[in-house]
Structure formats: C-alpha cells, structure tokens
Design a protein around this motif. Structure first.
Motif, PDB file in Angstrom:
ATOM      1  N   LEU A   1       2.897 -53.221  25.964  1.00  7.50           N
ATOM      2  CA  LEU A   1       2.145 -52.756  24.790  1.00  7.50           C
ATOM      3  C   LEU A   1       1.500 -51.402  25.083  1.00  7.50           C
ATOM      4  N   ALA A   2       0.958 -51.263  26.284  1.00 14.01           N
ATOM      5  CA  ALA A   2       0.341 -49.976  26.652  1.00 14.01           C
ATOM      6  C   ALA A   2       1.378 -48.857  26.623  1.00 14.01           C
ATOM      7  N   TRP A   3       2.570 -49.168  27.086  1.00 17.49           N
ATOM      8  CA  TRP A   3       3.619 -48.147  27.062  1.00 17.49           C
ATOM      9  C   TRP A   3       3.912 -47.722  25.620  1.00 17.49           C
ATOM     10  N   LEU A   4       3.952 -48.689  24.730  1.00 18.88           N
ATOM     11  CA  LEU A   4       4.228 -48.352  23.322  1.00 18.88           C
ATOM     12  C   LEU A   4       3.104 -47.494  22.732  1.00 18.88           C
ATOM     13  N   VAL A   5       1.875 -47.801  23.096  1.00 14.34           N
ATOM     14  CA  VAL A   5       0.754 -46.964  22.639  1.00 14.34           C
ATOM     15  C   VAL A   5       0.938 -45.538  23.177  1.00 14.34           C
ATOM     16  N   MET A   6       1.267 -45.437  24.451  1.00 13.73           N
ATOM     17  CA  MET A   6       1.514 -44.131  25.064  1.00 13.73           C
ATOM     18  C   MET A   6       2.589 -43.379  24.291  1.00 13.73           C
ATOM     19  N   TYR A   7       3.620 -44.097  23.956  1.00 14.99           N
ATOM     20  CA  TYR A   7       4.762 -43.481  23.271  1.00 14.99           C
ATOM     21  C   TYR A   7       4.361 -42.995  21.870  1.00 14.99           C
ATOM     22  N   ALA A   8       3.691 -43.842  21.133  1.00 16.17           N
ATOM     23  CA  ALA A   8       3.297 -43.463  19.764  1.00 16.17           C
ATOM     24  C   ALA A   8       2.271 -42.334  19.791  1.00 16.17           C
ATOM     25  N   GLU A   9       1.241 -42.483  20.600  1.00 13.31           N
ATOM     26  CA  GLU A   9       0.165 -41.488  20.588  1.00 13.31           C
ATOM     27  C   GLU A   9       0.604 -40.187  21.270  1.00 13.31           C
ATOM     28  N   GLY A  10       1.505 -40.286  22.215  1.00 12.20           N
ATOM     29  CA  GLY A  10       2.071 -39.064  22.799  1.00 12.20           C
ATOM     30  C   GLY A  10       2.846 -38.272  21.755  1.00 12.20           C
ATOM     31  N   THR A  11       3.555 -38.976  20.898  1.00 13.98           N
ATOM     32  CA  THR A  11       4.279 -38.312  19.817  1.00 13.98           C
ATOM     33  C   THR A  11       3.310 -37.584  18.893  1.00 13.98           C
ATOM     34  N   GLU A  12       2.238 -38.258  18.544  1.00 13.72           N
ATOM     35  CA  GLU A  12       1.228 -37.639  17.670  1.00 13.72           C
ATOM     36  C   GLU A  12       0.549 -36.455  18.373  1.00 13.72           C
ATOM     37  N   ALA A  13       0.180 -36.635  19.632  1.00 16.64           N
ATOM     38  CA  ALA A  13      -0.523 -35.559  20.360  1.00 16.64           C
ATOM     39  C   ALA A  13       0.362 -34.323  20.488  1.00 16.64           C
ATOM     40  N   LEU A  14       1.626 -34.528  20.782  1.00 12.61           N
ATOM     41  CA  LEU A  14       2.529 -33.381  20.938  1.00 12.61           C
ATOM     42  C   LEU A  14       2.745 -32.684  19.596  1.00 12.61           C
ATOM     43  N   GLY A  15       2.826 -33.462  18.537  1.00 18.29           N
ATOM     44  CA  GLY A  15       2.953 -32.853  17.216  1.00 18.29           C
ATOM     45  C   GLY A  15       1.724 -32.018  16.876  1.00 18.29           C
ATOM     46  N   LYS A  16       0.566 -32.574  17.136  1.00 20.36           N
ATOM     47  CA  LYS A  16      -0.664 -31.799  16.894  1.00 20.36           C
ATOM     48  C   LYS A  16      -0.679 -30.534  17.749  1.00 20.36           C
ATOM     49  N   ALA A  17      -0.275 -30.675  19.008  1.00 21.63           N
ATOM     50  CA  ALA A  17      -0.287 -29.503  19.897  1.00 21.63           C
ATOM     51  C   ALA A  17       0.623 -28.406  19.363  1.00 21.63           C
ATOM     52  N   ALA A  18       1.737 -28.793  18.754  1.00 21.42           N
ATOM     53  CA  ALA A  18       2.653 -27.786  18.212  1.00 21.42           C
ATOM     54  C   ALA A  18       2.001 -27.032  17.055  1.00 21.42           C
ATOM     55  N   VAL A  19       1.117 -27.698  16.344  1.00 19.12           N
ATOM     56  CA  VAL A  19       0.399 -27.034  15.247  1.00 19.12           C
ATOM     57  C   VAL A  19      -0.806 -26.264  15.777  1.00 19.12           C
ATOM     58  N   GLN A  20      -1.588 -26.931  16.636  1.00 19.91           N
ATOM     59  CA  GLN A  20      -2.827 -26.302  17.097  1.00 19.91           C
ATOM     60  C   GLN A  20      -2.567 -25.077  17.974  1.00 19.91           C
ATOM     61  N   ASN A  21      -1.344 -24.974  18.470  1.00 18.63           N
ATOM     62  CA  ASN A  21      -0.949 -23.801  19.239  1.00 18.63           C
ATOM     63  C   ASN A  21       0.221 -23.096  18.559  1.00 18.63           C
ATOM     64  N   CYS A  22       0.139 -23.025  17.236  1.00 15.44           N
ATOM     65  CA  CYS A  22       1.258 -22.474  16.471  1.00 15.44           C
ATOM     66  C   CYS A  22       1.366 -20.960  16.675  1.00 15.44           C
ATOM     67  N   GLU A  23       2.477 -20.434  16.174  1.00 22.20           N
ATOM     68  CA  GLU A  23       2.721 -19.004  16.279  1.00 22.20           C
ATOM     69  C   GLU A  23       2.666 -18.369  14.886  1.00 22.20           C
ATOM     70  N   PHE A  24       2.532 -17.062  14.859  1.00 25.68           N
ATOM     71  CA  PHE A  24       2.414 -16.375  13.572  1.00 25.68           C
ATOM     72  C   PHE A  24       3.429 -15.233  13.489  1.00 25.68           C
ATOM     73  N   ASP A  25       4.057 -15.121  12.337  1.00 27.68           N
ATOM     74  CA  ASP A  25       4.907 -13.972  12.083  1.00 27.68           C
ATOM     75  C   ASP A  25       3.983 -12.809  11.771  1.00 27.68           C
ATOM     76  N   GLU A  26       4.079 -11.757  12.563  1.00 27.89           N
ATOM     77  CA  GLU A  26       3.061 -10.710  12.464  1.00 27.89           C
ATOM     78  C   GLU A  26       2.958 -10.084  11.083  1.00 27.89           C
ATOM     79  N   GLU A  27       4.088  -9.659  10.566  1.00 24.29           N
ATOM     80  CA  GLU A  27       4.060  -8.929   9.307  1.00 24.29           C
ATOM     81  C   GLU A  27       3.608  -9.793   8.126  1.00 24.29           C
ATOM     82  N   SER A  28       4.236 -10.953   7.994  1.00 26.71           N
ATOM     83  CA  SER A  28       3.968 -11.771   6.812  1.00 26.71           C
ATOM     84  C   SER A  28       2.777 -12.705   6.975  1.00 26.71           C
TER      85      SER A  28
END
Lengths: 481, 481, 481, 481
Positions: free
Chosen positions: B312-339
């Motif tokens: 069960l702990a592994w499944l929690v790790m798996y689910a919450e790791g998915t969420e954390a990595l998704g958030k990290a991709a947003v919280q450290n997003c990139e910007f197109d300079e011009e637009s």
C-alpha cells in the motif's frame, strides 16, 4: 471399462448436477452456450487420449491389460514426471496456452493426497492411503474428469477458522460424523472445471490448530452429490465457487478427518505437484507470447531496432527460463522412500512458479510496449466487410502484400486477449500466490548450511559437517584474530 | 456566443459527420447506444462549465466581456498552468480517472501548435501564428469540442514517409495546393473523442527530411468536413482512426505546409503540454487505484499484514510521486520569451510521464496481488438476486455486517475494470510511448554540464563555466597527477 | 608425469615471465605479497587434486594408466558435465565463492576451441582439431594451469577491427606468417590468473568480416613466451591486460588463422561452456550471500519480521534458481554428433547467466537493506583490542551472550566485502555482458516455431510441422473468418 | 562574533575531545592524516561562507547587524527552503556529490527539534522551544559545526528499549536528573562528522511507550563534553559511533525528558527536513553519475548505440526526477501555523527519498553495464609512468588523440569510486531506510479520501465531503443496483 470417448464423456456429465451461472440455473452443462469453452477444454483431454498420434504418450496399459489415462498412474520416476509434463504441454499447445480441463488439477490433488496420506498413515496408523488408492482406481475405471477444491472463502483472513465471526463455515468443516461417513459444510472458490467434472478432491487450504480440528478434512465428492452447488464465475463459468451444503461423504472417500496437525501436509504436497503443472502449461502460453511479440516486430517493421531485439530476447529468456526451471524440478525430483512416489523438487518447483508469476506483468508491459497503441484502438474486424470502410482499412492498416491489414488486425486482437485482465491475476494467484512461494522457499531452505558457510567466511566457528569438510586453502575474507 | 449548454452542444454535433462503428455507419452519434460513454464524457466538460460551483475555476471572462472556457486562454503563468491542472483533475475525478472528452487533448494541440508556429514565424516570416490565434478565437466563439490528430498509421516503421512501399499515404500528406488552400490525404490513429468533436487539430508525428516535405503539414479541420471518415475502434468508439480522403483545408486553417525542417517542432511542443495533462488525469486514476487497494486490504481483513502495508505504501508513493512530478513540471515551467506563453518544464514533464507509465504494470501486479484470486473467479452479481444462490453468496462472500458480500463483489468487479487490458496499454502509449520519453530526455539533457562535472571529478580538464566557478576545497576523487 | 604437487607447480611458474604490477616489474610471482591471493587460488586446484578426499572427483585415470586432472578430459555425457560442475563448486566453496585459479577459464577455452575446430575442419578440411587435441595432451602432461585470452581492447567500439583509427592493433592480429608459424600482435584484457598460468588459449572475441581476416586468429601461447607482457590490474593483479608484442606461435599451436567466416564460432562455443562454469561458481557465492543475510536477520533480532522473511525468501529463490538453471543446462545438454562432445544447452546456459547477472544488484540491495547502516559505519575491529574503547564496543555492538560484538562485526565486515564494487561489475561482465546473453538468446531462439504457434492462435495460416500436428479441438482465440 | 574563518574553526576544535580511530586515540583531529577528508569537508562550509562569490547566498545579516550562516535562520517560506537547497547543492557540487560537513545534518536536527518542541510546548506547557531557540542563538554566535545523534545501537530490534536483555543502555536514556540537569548514558551510531563538530543535537530514534519514558530524551551536548567518546568508523572516521558514558546535560540544553508520548515527534520532524536535504545533495551525486555515464559512452565509442542511449536516458530520468521531487517537496511545503516555520511536504520528501534510494542499485547496474569490464580490471595508473609498460598502456587503452589512455583510465577509476560499496548502503540507509519511507507514506496517506473515491467508483455509499461534491455526470464503473 476405462477410456471414454468424447461422446461417452458428455453423456456422463448430464447427471442432474446443480450448476448456476450469471444468476440462473444451468439445466444441461453440455448445452449451455456460455459454458461451451469449458466443455471443449474438458473434451480435449478425452479426444487426445483417443487420438492414435497421442495415445502412446497419454495412456498406459495396466498390468491387468486395462488401458487407462497415464496421468492416473502413480509417478515413480523422472521419466514419469517428465511424461506428465509432455502430456500437459500437448494439451496446452492444442488449447492455446491452457491445458485440457478434465484432469489437469485433480490429478495433482490425487497424487498430493496420496503422498500426504502415506505419511499420515505411517505416523498415525490410519488407512487413508488405501482409501485414496481405491479412489484412484475408481477414477481410472470411469476415466474420470477430476477437479480440486482447496481454497476456502476464508472470511476475515486475520482470524483462524474457528475464530471467524458471524458463522463458523468460512472454512469447510465436518458438521457431523458417524460410522458411515461425515457431513461437510462450507464453500470453496476457484474450483476450475468442476461443472464438467465427475469428481472433486477436497483438501484443507492451510495449517490448522487443535481448536480447528473440525476443519482438518479431506475427501472425494462427486460433482452431482446432494448438497453440492456449483456457482460459476461470471462469464465463462470455468472457475466456480462450490458450496457444500451439508454434503454426506461415505467413510471410504474420507482422507483426513480431524487430524489437525497434518492438515498442512495435503495442500503442501498438492502444491508441490501443482506448481510444476502450472509451470508446464505456462511455458506453452509464454511460447505464444514470445511468438506474438516476434510477429509484432515483423508486422510493424521493427525487427532491426536494437531496443526491440533486446525486449524480444528478454521474452525468450522469460519463456525458456520457465521451461528450464520446470525441467530442473523434475530432473532433480525427490522420492518418497517407502512408496517410491516421485514428486517435484520442492525448492525448484517453487522457484519456477515464482519466476514466471513474478515477472508476468513485466512481460505484458514489454509485449504492449512493442505492440503500440493500435492494440487498444483497433477498429472492429467487421470493418473488413464494410464496403464503406473496407478499402481504407486495407490500405492503411496493411504494410505490404505479405503483411496485410487482416493479418495485423488478427495479431492486435490476439494481443488484447493475451493481456486481458484475467491473465495477470490468474498468473499471480493460480497454484498459490507469490506469498505462498516465498513462504515455502523460506521454510524449505537449508538455513543451517547457508549460515554455516557464511560463518566460515566471517571466521566464526561452526560445526556444520559440510563446512568442516572444506580444507583451508584460501584466506577467509574476514580474518580470524 | 461562447459557452454552450449540454443540449446546445449535443444539437451542434448532429451535423452529418461520417462515423463508422463495428462495421456499420452511425447515423446520429448522440443516439448510438455504444457511443453513450463517449458522449457523456464530452458532455461532462459542458456541464462542469455551467455548474455554479465550478464556473469560476473552469471559465474566464475575456476583456471584451465574453465568458469562455478557461482552457482556451493562452497560458502565461505558473498559475495558469496549475489552474489547467485543477480543471483536468476535477473532470477526471468526476469521470473516475478519465478527463472530460470535449477539450482535453485538443487544447494541448492548440497551445503546442501556437508555440511552434511562433517559432517558425520568427524564423521564416510566415504568419502561421496569426492563423492559429484566429482559429483559437473561433474555438472560443463556438465553445468547441476539439480533438487532436497526430499519429499516422506509419506502414513500415523502418522506412521514412516518402520511402514507404505500396502507396505514399502512410503518413498524411498534401496532395495538392493552390491559393485557396490545400488538399490532404492520409489516416491518423488513436484520435480520441473525434466522433463528438467539432474540430480536429492535425499535426505531423515526427521529424521530416527534405524529401518528406509534403508530409510536413499542420492544420485545423472540422469533424464533419467532406472526405473525413471517422472509423471508431471496436467497442466504445472513443479512439477512432480518422481517414482524410482528399480533404480540402482553406489557407487560413493551415499552420504548416512543407516547411519540413520544422515538422518536429509541433509534435514536440504538443507533447510537452500533453504529457503534463496525462500526468494530471493519471493522478486521479491512481487515487482510485490506491483507494481500491486500501479497501481490498480492509475488506479482506489484511490491514495489519506487514507485506500488505508495504505494498500500500508503494502505491501511495507511486500516486503521489506522479502528482509531485506533475506539479514540479508546472512550478518550474518555461516561458517563450517573445509571446510570454508558459509551457511545462520539458525534462520534468517527460520524467513525470515516464514515472507513471513505466511503473503502471508493477502497480497492477501489486493491486492484483493484494486482491486475491476472487477478482478473477467472482460469481456474477446477478447471483445476489438469484433465490437459489443468493443466501450462499451473502453468507460466504461477506465478512461481517459492515463488510457485506455485495460490497466486496462491487470492489472485486471494480478491480477487474481498473486492470482491464486497455489500461496498461493506454498508460504506456498514450501521450507518447516510453521510447518517446527516453528520446526526449536523452536529447534535452544538458550533457555538457553533466560531463564537465564528471571530468572535474576525474581530474580531466574542462572549460565549462559552471565547473570553473567551483572552488577546489576538496580533493578530487581521482587525483590530478 | 601429470598431476603436480603444489610445490612442483610453484617451482614451474618461476620461469622469467614478464609480469608488471602497480607500475613495477614483478621478479618472482610466487614471492610478491600483492599476488598472494592469486597464487593461493591457483595452488588450491593442485592441492585439491592431491587431497585423498577429493581425488576421485577431481582426477581421472587415462586408458594408458596416467592420472590426469578430470577437467582436461573431453566431456562426453551429462555426467561428465555435471562432474565438472561439482569440481567447480568444490573449489569455489573452498574459495569463498571464487573457483580455483589454475584451470577454471582455460578449460572452457580448450573445450570451446575443440568443438569449433571440429566444425571448421569438417567444412574446410583443416586439421585444427588435431592440433588442439595435441595441445590438450600437452596440458595433461604438464598438469597445466591454463588461462583464456578473448577480449580485445577494441579501441572505438563503433568501428570494425580493420577500420580502427590511429593503429591497426586494437584487436589482436597476425602480423606475419610463414611455414613455421605466425607472429601475433595486440592486447587482451580481463585475462584472469595469467600471471600464474603456464599456457594461454587465445581466441578472437567477435565475428569478423573478410577485411578483418588477419584478426581471425586462435592459438595457444606459453605465459613466458618472448614478447608476452602481463600487466596486472591495480591491486591484486588477478585480471591483467596481456600484451602480445610480436609473439611467434609455431604452426602446431595455431587453431585459426585467417578463416574469418568462422571467427565467431570460437568465442561462441567457449561462451557456451563458460557461462555454465560461471553459473556454477556463482551459486557458491550466492549461498554465502543467502547465509550472510540469514545471519544478519538472526544477529539483528529480525527473524520474525515479515518483510525480512520475504527478502530472505527472495534470496533463496535467487540462489537456488541459479543452481537449478545451471543444472538444467547440463541435464538438457547438446551433443556434437561426430565427436560426441557434450556441451551445455545454449539457451539454458545463457538464461542462467542472465538470471544471476541481471538480478545481482537487486540482491545486493536486499542484502544491504537487511544489513542496516552499521555495515558502512562500523568501527575498526582493532577497537576490540583497544583498552579505551573495547568495553563500549562489546557492550553496545553485542546483542547477548550468544551473539557477541565480535561476531556481528565480523559479519558486517564480511558484508562489506561481499558487496564491494568489484562484485557487481564482475557479475555483470564476466563470461559476457548482459547484452551478450541477450544477443545469444535472440539469435538462438526458435522464432519459426514461436511465430507459427502465435499465427495459429491468430487464425493466420502457417505450414510449420509442429503446428500442423496440433488438432483443432479448441476454438482459436481470434476466429478464422 | 559569528562567521568563523577556516583557521578559526580549526583552532576551535582542538579542544581535547576524545576521539578514537582504528584502535588508537586521536590526539589532534586536525592533524590526523586519516581524518583529512572529514576535516576538508567541514572546512569547506566555512570557506564557502567567506567566499565573496557565495556570501550572499550562504550568509544572512540579522536585524541586529550580525552576519550569520543562513542555515541557522529559521525557515519561514518556500524561498528559505529553496535557498537551503541551493546552499547544499553548492557545497555538494564542490564536494563531488557530498555536502559540506560542518552544518549539513545538525541544522535539520535543530529545525526538526524546534518544530517538535513547539508542538510539545503547546500541549504540555513546557518551555522546550525557548531552550532550543537559545541553543540556536548560541550556534549562530559561535558559527557552530553541528552534528546530529539519532540512531541508537538498538540491541535486539525485536524488543522495546526497556525490554532489552543484558543491559538497559541499548537506547540512550536518562540515568539520573536533578534541578541542574540530567545525566545520559548510551551510544548512538552513524553520527556523521561529529569528530569535527562543536555541538551534537541528540534525539530519540523511535516512538516510546510509557515504560520507555527514560528513553524519551532530546538535548544538545558539546562534542568535547566529559564522558563523550567518539569512536570513528574504520577508514575515514566520518561516521562514528558516539558513546555517552554518563554525560551531564544542563537543564537549558534539554529539549525532551520523559514525555514519552511525544518522543516520535522529534525524529519525525527531523526526518522531514533531512530527507529533503538528502534528496538535494543526492542530485549532485547523480549529476556526476549521469555525466560519468555520458563520458563512458563517448570514451568507448558507444554514443550511437540504441540500448546505450536508452540507458543514458534512464539515468537522466533518475537524476532529474530526484531533483524535481525535491523541488516539489519545497514548492508545496507546509507551515506550522503558530510559529510560521516552513517544512517540506512530508509525503513528497518521502517520495523523493524513496525514489532515489530504491533505484540506486539499478543506476549502479546501468553504469557498470555501460562501463564494461575494464573498470574492474584496470591496470594501475602508475603504469603511465613505467617505462616498460607505458607505451603499451597509451597505445592500447587510448582511442585516438582526443581520448587518451590517461583520460579513460581516470574515468574508469572514478567509476570504481562512484560505485564503491559505501554508496549503495549509504543511499539506502542514510536519512532513514526504505522501510522508514514506506512507513511514513503509509501513515501520512489520506486513506479516507482515497477509499471514498474508490467507493464512489464501486457504487458503495460514502459521506466523504470531497466525494459528495462531485456531480454524477458519468456512469460509475460498477453500477449501483
């Protein structure tokens, strides 16, 4: 009489057995369309035994001249066990990875109970072994289809049988007994092919304590006995729950009745045989998986891609490792001293089961990875006959004249079936869960020897004879002060 | 007008589109029983936007006062991307792990094409970006359901588009063009929800060479355009093959037409957005998987068993790791300079996709391991209403008064659905296969920096500025001679 | 004479061989302290053969009455191969998981070359086989320590031998030849125990093309031949690089010289033998790993902890699976028809190697997980003799009177050695990398049969005889239209 | 005074502390050659803070004008935690993957105790928090090097502290107390860098029961306090066992003394901080691993090989996933309401630790697989200066003029160091074992929400508010009867 024809077999199971499927009673199992698959798998065993090409392999003439199915004959040698493997592989190749349905599990039950009974008789002076051999003879005589009832419904798994709450029947038990026999009550699950079997071998599924002695019961029960209710699983009905609603079992068919300390012996010996049977048919399923993966690579034009070749090699390793471990369990089998019965090497047969069950989901992942998304999003094969779409389908889903749209669609459809939910779950749980293999390996391991060897390397004293026999030619890794 | 009601939406897709399913033409997609699931998922997006509880989250008032679905607004900040995640999660929680069907993939296509078009315009002086923004406005105006067409049928994958044998249409291509527009031919697969979409965004699926320039084409096409044939996948029709049989696309809807060197930009930017969307809804599916596993442990009386807790702990790790990595991709997003367009961190969104897709089969194994064999051999729920079996079922499959047979049967049935074949395959392949993530990670990695740091540790000279800035306070692992 | 005593052996290798270690020349390998370990492992083979307890196992009387080491005798049966396994296991148990150093790899080279030479002779009419058997006789006569030189330094691995840049000697090659013999140049790496060997068997390490024909060379070279330079690896010198600086090899010791098309045959047959030898000694190492893990659980008071038992069971599975697969490779061995030579089942010996090498790091992880951090942070065992700390150490690192601080410290120290870097790398690469096993499995797999079986399941026609022999008793998973 | 120079720091630890190494007393830790590595890592922290390039990052001016090391300042925001990460990464990049040794672990102890103390004070009315903040001020004042003592020697792990056999000191405990303070006895292990620290923060390592109340103790102790004996681990002495032989601790330095019910709070909050610190420096180690792997591919000519690229991509995924999860734990951090202290997201910091620790051995395997066997069998670098072998080495181990033998030898030598035994074990166990992360994840998971979502999918009633808020727009997977 022995050896039934397919027709004789079908006639023999139209016997008023009480079978339910999808909420309704099945009046004739041989006529119910939803049960057709199960019936075919059962018939296959009879057809093979009648087939001149396979008769020598699958049947045996007894000293008295009677021809019986070979699997009923007690195994006494490596060759006997290996021949059992060949028979399973033949029927499972015919059955696209699933063995014939008439004798597969039940035989392992008969042999497992036979060996356990011998051990119990030796210790307690009982005559269970003789009763079992008489039952075996009966099975030979009627060329029986035999199923095996082991897993109880269990209720709350944290509680022992006699501690269950609500009612006392979560594990099958003896509710009364007299000189003629016993009356049993309970329900067993995952009882493959019972709706088309003649006989059921019934075993306990776990070790018992003294207070659980009424649950220490093994016996043989006809599938059409009064009080037996076979409730098919949804869909194909092949793996039903079997309810024993106060079923009477005559004494001569009882193989354990209250000897709680020996309850575990029966599932243990059954599992030793059955994990090997599982390993055996699983190889024929894995051959198909490897072949399907190879075809996928070919049909997708990916045969030269390095990471695809790596994955194909892994699948070969997985399939052939399963076969090699199964053979090793036979080629290094053990023998019951008194009776001469041969049984698979316990450690190796558990390693074999663990090997294939533990890696099955990885194999599915690899197969799906090679397959690509079309396996999930494939149009219906009916489009091949739809004038409005048929040309598009042929144009876009074929690769060239050799590899047509229809061939690829067939393959993709097959991959779907190979990876259906059922496969993964069955692979993990049939013939005992991964936890069961781990437990067996942990218990059967020769810890004394392992530890003694490690102690020698640490420079810690040990009296183990195998270690004492090793000369000190090399410095120990950890020096003795 | 903007924001359609559910009824307006349903009316709007009864437009003579050409849809096929299981070998037959579908006259009205909103009335076909087999398509009911897809229709409901599409309607859900409209219903949510109308719901007072969710309107602030899912819609936005434009400067001109018009209220539009928020997802059509170009993302310009971490908050915008995070709000997109929240909208996906809401619809996917409503949809039991699957997001709403009207806008999920298409939006990522619009944003991906928008960014790629800006880069191309900058380099080539084209006006694709303006065309795209006009199309975006049109989608806002009609509150469009938008799908995304990327994956070509590919034929022999070892061959480039122009090298295919048999015919030249294994990748969608421009067959002719004039001042008014272009005509395209080909077939795209896995085109989710197209049968209920208004518009399709069409992209190339790979890098192209000069000889492939006719295949370098991106555009927007109405789902009911002449020549468009939507051939549903077998069963639910949600992921059809879409055939473009010489479909005319007016110039203002063309976003790439022959600029082969930039073909890869579009699928690349689309994937960057879409892998994050995938990660987002996948979390809601994994919540259900974790919850189902937790219920299994509870309903089987296994909550105190150490190896079950570990799983069960592994499944929690798996689910919450998915969420954390998704958030990290947003919280450290990139910007197109011009637009000023914001887009997910490329590395992290690929790590997130790989993380959940690569381990999904392991999660299924764990779930099935906890579940036990009954998940495969469960009697039909119809037995609950069968007077002949109903009492046995309740007696033997319930645990106690709190955990009834019906509850356990519902849960087991749900596990079957969770682990159906489709899930594993979709998880591996949707939003790009594992190989696609590996490729992206390999290409996007800052190898210069990684290698320079390793050289410093080896005592090998390097001029990398980040390494030169590190003072020599500690002896290098491999000494400089 | 045959069978040397340890003293005779030591005397025989004081022969002016050119050996370097850590930047200096070694004048007498039997006297160099850093080489003591290697010398002991080589001596062990001689000591075992002299030991009355092991003589029957490890030596054999030839028809002429001469007693020779058994491993020199050509294997002709399952029993011969199994006895080879027993001899390896004996020396490797004595050597704490590493086999004796005098004959381990070289013998597999002799047998591999023997078989390959037979095949080449059959096709080309050469007499390499006779030369090899003469060399074998010589080895018997001097009771030789034999090493095996296969892996070239390779230079840029992306380039074929003759395409290498800078110089032409990245793969060992023939630089000149005449009637008397050939002159070879190049360098081989990982050449275990050569500094204490009498003879080296030299093989190519890969398939060659026509342009590479000078690199297609196999022969036997004395370790003290002129031009041979043995440059020990840092530390124990057991796995040196061997430089052949224009070494003359007389014709009778040449086993391949330019027959490029057959170059791969030799490493392939050598590997078939040697992967099994590897599997064999690896089991004795894994016994120690299992034993050490079992002791850890005991010494840390963790024997009843469920997740620890699961891990111990996994280690048993891993060790016994390695042994079972090794046995299967022997028990299902193959035979060279003409010569009667027995060689391990190619598929199974590769599965065995892959099985243990691919999971070794997992085993290390499990071992370290059970061990706890003290394995890394253990005080020196010298503290046991330090009056200032000795009592603390005994008080705090012991558990009770049975399990003392010293015992635990010895065990922790041993775990460090078991998991040293070398182990993981050696396990992956010795006897061929994982990629080599994958390649062999991919190439040797019976793809025709696998694919034909899958086609039958898909309802696609196939003419494969094994498939045609299967009766159609069960409906194919994908129906034939 | 604050901020010490390196020289001031070195002078300050020549204070008669009692340190042992390899069986002998160390008179001056700054002069002992074996301790040089540890000393350098401690000095690095002081040197960095003095370096004009890094001062703004690593130090902070307090309101009173005093300049202190930033890590001593209580974290109150995402930015503070992120800056802590940057400081760790800087020192760990300087230190080849290991952070500076003066403040790394101790700070997490101070912050962990601070938070736990606040919670205890709130519940019990104690003043531990004030004492801790006073100690924090003292550390700022002396620019302290601080270590952290948590793990007890534990004895028999199956037994609670007060149940241990033999003696009562397997867990550190209070042996007496009066108004002035307490006297403690016991031994802690894995106490990194204590031999060069000024102060030790002492914590319990587990939850306690009432009978264990004497073991519920936290406090701060100078490294040179009377009765403190620091026994270095064999070799570099960086991770000693610290014995507290009846050490007196004045009341103002006591942060827990008998409040057994709160004992677990301290290791729990410490771990929350420290698992993130671990994740942070681990990324700098993984950068080196990725870089070394990239160089290996380059130096072996394998950069175009598909399976090598796949493996490199996996390593990128592994390294960047570790960084992304660490960032997510900060960017989604939690706040202590009353004090405003920021602490990492508990779930995410545990996922991050589990992610890198659980896959480390796989990464090692991949690295070793790419590396090839030469990493194990490399000749000594001294051969580069040996006139007799030097040319062979350069000729055969170099690839071309750009990639020389020396460069490859340096790289291979570095791989050996990267994969030394220590790494794997430390990675698994430092900052809490995998079991600790599993336990935390299991305990902290929002099971109510997970289960409620699953119940909704099964059609089982639930009152969970988040589930009640979801509209029924889509049919539940399992229909409600």
């Amino acid at each position: 009489m022995a050896l039934k024809t397919v027709e004789e077999y079908l006639e023999s199971i139209r016997d008023n057995r009480e079978v339910y499927l999808d909420g309704k009673k099945v009046e004739d199992v041989t006529a119910e369309p939803k049960l057709k698959k199960m019936v075919k798998y059962a018939c296959a065993d009879y057809a093979i035994a009648q087939d001149p090409r396979f008769r020598d392999l699958s049947t045996e003439t007894l000293p008295g001249g009677e021809r019986v199915h070979f699997v009923f004959v007690p195994p006494k040698s490596v060759e006997d066990l290996m021949r059992r493997r060949e028979i399973i592989k033949l029927s499972a190749r015919i059955g696209f990875g699933l063995p014939g349905g008439a004798k597969f599990t039940g035989i392992d039950g008969i042999n497992g109970v036979a060996l356990a009974a011998k051990r119990i008789d030796r210790k307690l002076g009982t005559d269970y072994s003789a009763r079992l051999e008489k039952f075996r003879k009966h099975c030979m005589d009627i060329d029986a289809a035999v199923s095996l009832c082991m897993t109880d419904v269990k209720g709350n798994r944290a509680l022992h049988p006699h501690r269950q709450q609500g009612h006392q029947d979560y594990y099958l038990r003896i509710v009364s007994s007299n000189d003629d026999g016993i009356v049993i009550r309970g329900a067993k699950v995952h009882i493959s092919n019972t709706a088309v079997a003649h006989e059921m071998v019934v075993l306990p599924c776990r070790a018992m304590r003294k207070e659980d002695k009424d649950y220490a019961v093994a016996c043989a029960v006809p599938a059409n006995a009064k009080g037996v209710k076979i409730i098919g699983n949804a869909g194909d009905g092949m793996h039903p729950m079997v309810v024993f609603d106060d079923v009477f079992v005559p004494t001569e068919r009882v193989f354990l009745a209250g000897e709680w300390a020996y309850a575990a012996e029966m599932p243990y010996m059954f599992s030793t045989y059955h994990r090997l049977s599982a390993d055996t048919y699983k190889y024929t399923e894995l051959e198909l998986m490897v072949g399907a993966a190879g075809l996928l690579a070919e049909y997708n034009g990916l045969e030269k891609v390095s990471h695809i070749c790596d994955k194909l090699a892994w699948l070969v390793m997985y399939a052939e490792g399963t076969e090699a471990l199964g053979k090793a369990a036979v080629q290094n089998c053990e023998f019951d001293e008194e009776s001469g019965y041969a049984y698979p090497n316990t450690i190796y047969s558990n390693v074999a089961k663990f090997f294939f069950a533990n890696q099955y989901h990885e194999a599915e992942k690899i197969l799906q990875d090679i397959a690509g998304g079309l396996v999930s999003t494939l149009p219906s094969m009916a489009e091949l006959n739809n004038p409005a779409t048929n040309e598009y389908i042929r144009k876009y889903l074929g690769i060239n004249e050799e590899i047509t749209a229809e061939m690829r669609m067939r393959l993709f459809r097959y991959i779907q079936k190979l990876c259906a939910y059922h496969s993964g779950n069955i692979t993990v749980h049939a013939e005992g869960s991964l936890a069961a293999q781990r437990l067996t390996l942990y218990r059967m391991a020769d810890w004394d020897r392992y530890k003694a060897l490690a102690k020698r390397a640490c420079g810690i004293d040990t009296e183990h004879p195998e270690v004492l026999a090793l000369p000190n030619l090399i410095d120990a890794p950890v020096k003795v002060t």
